[in-house]
Design a protein around this motif. Sequence first.
Motif, PDB file in Angstrom:
ATOM      1  N   PRO A  66       0.843  -1.193   0.000  1.00 40.73           N
ATOM      2  CA  PRO A  66       0.000   0.000   0.000  1.00 40.73           C
ATOM      3  C   PRO A  66       0.887   1.256   0.000  1.00 40.73           C
ATOM      4  CG  PRO A  66      -0.558  -1.480   1.813  1.00 40.73           C
ATOM      5  CD  PRO A  66       0.723  -1.967   1.228  1.00 40.73           C
ATOM      6  N   VAL A  67       0.314   2.378  -0.427  1.00 40.73           N
ATOM      7  CA  VAL A  67      -1.069   2.546  -0.738  1.00 40.73           C
ATOM      8  C   VAL A  67      -1.363   2.392  -2.229  1.00 40.73           C
ATOM      9  CG1 VAL A  67      -1.594   3.960   1.288  1.00 40.73           C
ATOM     10  CG2 VAL A  67      -0.719   5.066  -0.775  1.00 40.73           C
ATOM     11  N   ARG A  98      -1.004  -1.735  -3.954  1.00 41.86           N
ATOM     12  CA  ARG A  98      -1.738  -2.803  -3.283  1.00 41.86           C
ATOM     13  C   ARG A  98      -1.641  -4.078  -4.113  1.00 41.86           C
ATOM     14  NH1 ARG A  98      -6.261   0.243  -0.027  1.00 41.86           N
ATOM     15  NH2 ARG A  98      -5.229   2.253  -0.070  1.00 41.86           N
ATOM     16  N   GLY A 145      -6.892  -4.398   2.685  1.00 39.65           N
ATOM     17  CA  GLY A 145      -6.043  -3.214   2.721  1.00 39.65           C
ATOM     18  C   GLY A 145      -4.896  -3.305   1.728  1.00 39.65           C
ATOM     19  N   HIS A 170     -11.091  -5.193   7.614  1.00 39.80           N
ATOM     20  CA  HIS A 170     -10.197  -4.052   7.607  1.00 39.80           C
ATOM     21  C   HIS A 170      -8.777  -4.548   7.339  1.00 39.80           C
ATOM     22  CE1 HIS A 170     -13.444  -1.804   9.516  1.00 39.80           C
ATOM     23  NE2 HIS A 170     -12.767  -0.712   9.210  1.00 39.80           N
ATOM     24  N   SER A 213      -3.840   2.759   6.525  1.00 38.74           N
ATOM     25  CA  SER A 213      -4.807   2.079   5.652  1.00 38.74           C
ATOM     26  C   SER A 213      -6.127   2.832   5.559  1.00 38.74           C
ATOM     27  CB  SER A 213      -5.063   0.653   6.142  1.00 38.74           C
ATOM     28  OG  SER A 213      -5.890   0.663   7.289  1.00 38.74           O
ATOM     29  N   SER A 214      -6.266   3.873   6.337  1.00 41.16           N
ATOM     30  CA  SER A 214      -7.503   4.653   6.307  1.00 41.16           C
ATOM     31  C   SER A 214      -7.672   5.390   4.984  1.00 41.16           C
ATOM     32  CB  SER A 214      -7.461   5.690   7.438  1.00 41.16           C
ATOM     33  OG  SER A 214      -8.454   6.670   7.239  1.00 41.16           O
ATOM     34  N   ALA A 215      -8.920   5.513   4.557  1.00 45.41           N
ATOM     35  CA  ALA A 215      -9.201   6.268   3.334  1.00 45.41           C
ATOM     36  C   ALA A 215      -8.878   7.749   3.501  1.00 45.41           C
ATOM     37  CB  ALA A 215     -10.656   6.097   2.928  1.00 45.41           C
ATOM     38  N   THR A 259      -6.491   9.410   1.164  1.00 49.97           N
ATOM     39  CA  THR A 259      -6.865   9.885  -0.172  1.00 49.97           C
ATOM     40  C   THR A 259      -7.031  11.406  -0.232  1.00 49.97           C
ATOM     41  OG1 THR A 259      -9.223   9.534   0.236  1.00 49.97           O
ATOM     42  CG2 THR A 259      -8.007   7.717  -0.779  1.00 49.97           C
ATOM     43  N   ASN A 269      -9.110   2.906  -1.691  1.00 55.01           N
ATOM     44  CA  ASN A 269      -9.702   2.074  -0.644  1.00 55.01           C
ATOM     45  C   ASN A 269     -11.066   1.528  -1.057  1.00 55.01           C
ATOM     46  OD1 ASN A 269      -7.898   4.155   0.314  1.00 55.01           O
ATOM     47  ND2 ASN A 269      -8.229   3.257   2.332  1.00 55.01           N
TER      48      ASN A 269
END
Lengths: 361, 361, 361, 361
Positions: free
Chosen positions: A223-224, A227, A284, B105, B125-127, B130, B240
Amino acid sequence: MGNSFGKLFKITTFGESHGVALGVTIEGCPAGLEIDENFIRTEMQRRKPGQSKITTQRKEEDEIEILSGVFEGKSTGTPIGIVIRNADQKSKDYSHIADKFRPSHADYTYFEKYGIRDYRGGGRSSARETAARVAAGAVAKMLLAHKGIEIQAYVSQVGGLALEKSYQELDLSKTEDNIVRCPDPVVAEEMIELIDSVRKDRDTIGGVVSCVIKNTPAGLGEPVFDRLHAELGKAMLGINAVKGFEYGSGFEGVKMRGSQHNDPFVKEGDQIKTTTNYSGGIQGGISNGEDIYFRVAFKPVATIMQDQESVNEAGDVVTVSGKGRHDPCVVPRAVPIVEAMAALVIADYLLLAKSNKLVDL
Amino acid sequence: MGNSFGKLFKITTFGESHGVALGVTIEGCPAGLEIDENFIRTEMQRRKPGQSKITTQRKEEDEIEILSGVFEGKSTGTPIGIVIRNADQKSKDYSHIADKFRPSHADYTYFEKYGIRDYRGGGRSSARETAARVAAGAVAKMLLAHKGIEIQAYVSQVGGLALEKSYQELDLSKTEDNIVRCPDPVVAEEMIELIDSVRKDRDTIGGVVSCVIKNTPAGLGEPVFDRLHAELGKAMLGINAVKGFEYGSGFEGVKMRGSQHNDPFVKEGDQIKTTTNYSGGIQGGISNGEDIYFRVAFKPVATIMQDQESVNEAGDVVTVSGKGRHDPCVVPRAVPIVEAMAALVIADYLLLAKSNKLVDL
Amino acid sequence: MGNSFGKLFKITTFGESHGVALGVTIEGCPAGLEIDENFIRTEMQRRKPGQSKITTQRKEEDEIEILSGVFEGKSTGTPIGIVIRNADQKSKDYSHIADKFRPSHADYTYFEKYGIRDYRGGGRSSARETAARVAAGAVAKMLLAHKGIEIQAYVSQVGGLALEKSYQELDLSKTEDNIVRCPDPVVAEEMIELIDSVRKDRDTIGGVVSCVIKNTPAGLGEPVFDRLHAELGKAMLGINAVKGFEYGSGFEGVKMRGSQHNDPFVKEGDQIKTTTNYSGGIQGGISNGEDIYFRVAFKPVATIMQDQESVNEAGDVVTVSGKGRHDPCVVPRAVPIVEAMAALVIADYLLLAKSNKLVDL
Amino acid sequence: MGNSFGKLFKITTFGESHGVALGVTIEGCPAGLEIDENFIRTEMQRRKPGQSKITTQRKEEDEIEILSGVFEGKSTGTPIGIVIRNADQKSKDYSHIADKFRPSHADYTYFEKYGIRDYRGGGRSSARETAARVAAGAVAKMLLAHKGIEIQAYVSQVGGLALEKSYQELDLSKTEDNIVRCPDPVVAEEMIELIDSVRKDRDTIGGVVSCVIKNTPAGLGEPVFDRLHAELGKAMLGINAVKGFEYGSGFEGVKMRGSQHNDPFVKEGDQIKTTTNYSGGIQGGISNGEDIYFRVAFKPVATIMQDQESVNEAGDVVTVSGKGRHDPCVVPRAVPIVEAMAALVIADYLLLAKSNKLVDL
């Protein structure tokens, strides 16, 4: 730009459909791997033209020659150079289209991009280039076999004729038992008939190749942007005639609710597993150890045995006549290509994951 | 590895959901481009949380600060550094999941990959990451605008509720008129109701974002591996929650015959055009000047406001309780992200195409 | 292009001399490394301006802020974002050179390349950018320390005044005992006097930084193009004002005969060693476990406190007057920069070497 | 990793000294360039062994075969694949060193890195690999010729025997008139005698190759890490036996003062020029349009015709006897290699500079 794939386990290909030869350089194959040339040849046989009545009748032996990187049967860590000579070139088959843009081929776009093009059989844009990928993919598969990782692709749809069963309900070991490479013998027979009837209509039809990767360790993926599924998607979309890619629940999954779609974690023995696998083995962007599975959509081949109206370089209206020997449906021969590209992705990400943790240094 | 995207027009992002800040470095933006900070801010507003009743109610202003690369309002050719501070971190919301693996997740996979993880809100890994892409995409959009290239994404499906009309039949200028970003006002209303009902069920649902790119010149794309659609696919699959990508005729196209699917070339005035566009504006991996269009499948968000069973790092069975403030459906906020990634791809390939022909040097 | 360095342990920098801030993103730092912010600060102090009478008197605190990638004191494997705000910008010092090309600066070449430039203090071409590298190099040093690898640079020449002794004959632990960073206290004193007299002449002078890397394992390096010394050379030549690089026997070695220059192998205990080390610890582009040592030539700084004739953007003859606060000799402050870049190279090659052998997978 | 060079104009090589063949894939050559195979052959002749009494007497014809990327005499924009078969392998010459580590060769380091090695003639570490670079460099030279850029290297030092004159005082067109490739006929004769006497002593000696690049446009170079001279330095340091690189004033320049070293700008006709050129044609890492010049140090070849003590893989003391046919001094044959690598760098940076300014898009 664009002729290399991979970061640590990396390939670079060259070659046109009707040039002297195709080739591939494989970098980053760890030293000490036994290189079984016969296995590479077997993989080449699965892709080569002329293998059955539902593929093109062109005869190409696709004989590989390893030029470097292997010593006394083992990889040395240096680049493995492989060439595949173009034996059955028959360039005259293509003279009639020298300045014509065949509909839905790459003739026009190559001409616009480069101002010049090798019009013989599509040149670099021909799917013949994938022969080099299959050779490289065979080396990647040998590396993965060393880690117990298995990749199995199969034809799951031809035109509107789709396998209803999921991969878990199928016996994938039967995939190679028929010429269409569908593991369900009954549906396989219908697919073969469909392709044969399309061929008799001098037409072509699309299809879907499904693929499963088993025994991948958890932790692969970058990631990101890189992936694991993004790179698999790119790998598949880089194959000729591919129009779509989905993994895990895919496009159907959008209809689901989160409470259904979430894959519950459980402990089985020493291992953490999930009871369902809508995630397709990737969360993820990183593998979680479950089966990775995905589907690849192939359009109907653009070369049809019919007259079509088009234009030439001067913009004049011309007729493009279907000649030569072409596949009525690419998916049977695409199966080893999908596997090869998947193997290359997994091999690369396996190496990339070696330096993630301080404790592993 | 994995935090950069692009080759000549290239971005590198950093930042976690609940760290100090997110950021992005944009390399390769040609010098002399007017950088309109307000436009970047407008794009950020389209992505930011809390913008309507069908998005998460988290409040984040997503204020950008340009640190370099812009002088007297213009790009200088040097890297443009942008940071976005994390204002509303509320880390305590996440303490209850510090050692738990939330289903579907990236908690488990990050832990397996790195042996350590920032559990606050999904960390990297959180959106939320973006946001940095949208800022960079806004710069790419300004570059594309200079060449007349336009990118328009919209929501075409929520759950099972799909737009029947193709993009040509829709008035895409109406996309921003409603909170779900669907250009058909009637369907938009249904979608909003569906999302709202899902939210009340404390659940989530998936959707599809469609995107159209107009006025791209012919000649963009880098076969064989970096075909234009392969890179677009990778860009989208790197967002994501994305599970699938298709362009042009996509998965439906596999049912067609070559004779139907081929796009005939014709001359219109000075230009060579095609009468249909199943190719989706790309042939052989290179743009042909027609509209580029594609669809992106988003799964239902994994965070639901319900109790779920899972395991923790020790493998013990635990309950994960839905807390915090999350989106019942990501597609409305995904629209600007899809556009941003598409803009980055096209900007990059525009620059890459500058050295294709000797006559242009 | 050009703002990133490294392949697996990779940095990307942004920022101009008189912009808002400098910054660096560090990718690929293995997870679990303890990040000692104080150590980073100490390294920054070694490079910062105003530290002694023989450096520029500009005051910049070069305070770092870590924005991401570190959680509870440890690296998480995600990118580490660091910014350094430009506190003491004093842009007015530079207004007098807005359209003038200072001799032997990058004013003219940036203008030719980009058609626009941030003229304040050299903009991106200022050595101020190296502050970001020192911060990143400090993280690399912490990783190397974990493997017992040590990097020590020192000033070995200022103008014509050169250390006669080799690094083995010097006590490198004394390097930081004086402001010129020369481990021989007597020569150090002479160097300081020389620099001070040059400063009083409102002039500048060049110098050489030598560097030793100890305890590198055998096997680092990526032939054929990315040989360990080729990457070290590129790293050093990428530092402002550097005109030359040599390692091992260097330019003097060309006078030798093979029979003298060859380093005989012997076994010492369990280890294979060489009795001499003209190879400089690298053979065939791969480390052999001996000390790696090299020398880096720095030209006299181009900014002098004298009037010089030049031209402006219009081509008119103009006078460039020496103003501002500049270094009479860069080598004392270059010592930590050389170390930082060397640390980045070794860290990167350490990670790259993790996947060389099948047995290690 | 490590077998590719360049970003847009990019080469990837494979092949070992005594394997089946060497090869190179050239990506990014703009379409429409006339490819003169005879010119490539001429360049190969300049590097090939056995060309005079002061080079190795091995006979290798180094015949190239172009496999792809050229159609009807012109480049098509697709990768140019070239192979060079290894004709005169004589592997038995090397059986005596199968498990021995030759002093100052790459035997030990390859073994440590990969755990396995192709011991025949150095395998991948052999300078034979540079044949592939010369073939690729010839293509780059043809591209540069199209832009009027010229690259000329020559031998400026053998052992302690150095040319006193600068390149401006020499008639570089005489370089190829003698077998040592020194443009001064008197010094050339002395160099030949020196090499011949060293050869008779069954020993080897080092030397320096100087190189000048003329007519490069201003604006080439990619700061901050990929400065033009940093990439040139890496290119040179990546050639076998190279120990040092300096450009412009180089190591001697450190003795100068800024007031002497600065190159004053003046206007000559339409052009901005400098009156001196200590900068070596590069300022801030970007070409300024003046001549680019640099020097490359080559160590004495490690293979000598004498017995040397060493150890084998088991660590036992062994004698390595000088056999085979080797060069007493590499610099005469290194001249075309230096030119090839310089051509590759300049060609690449020429393409990279196409997208610097918005007005050029």
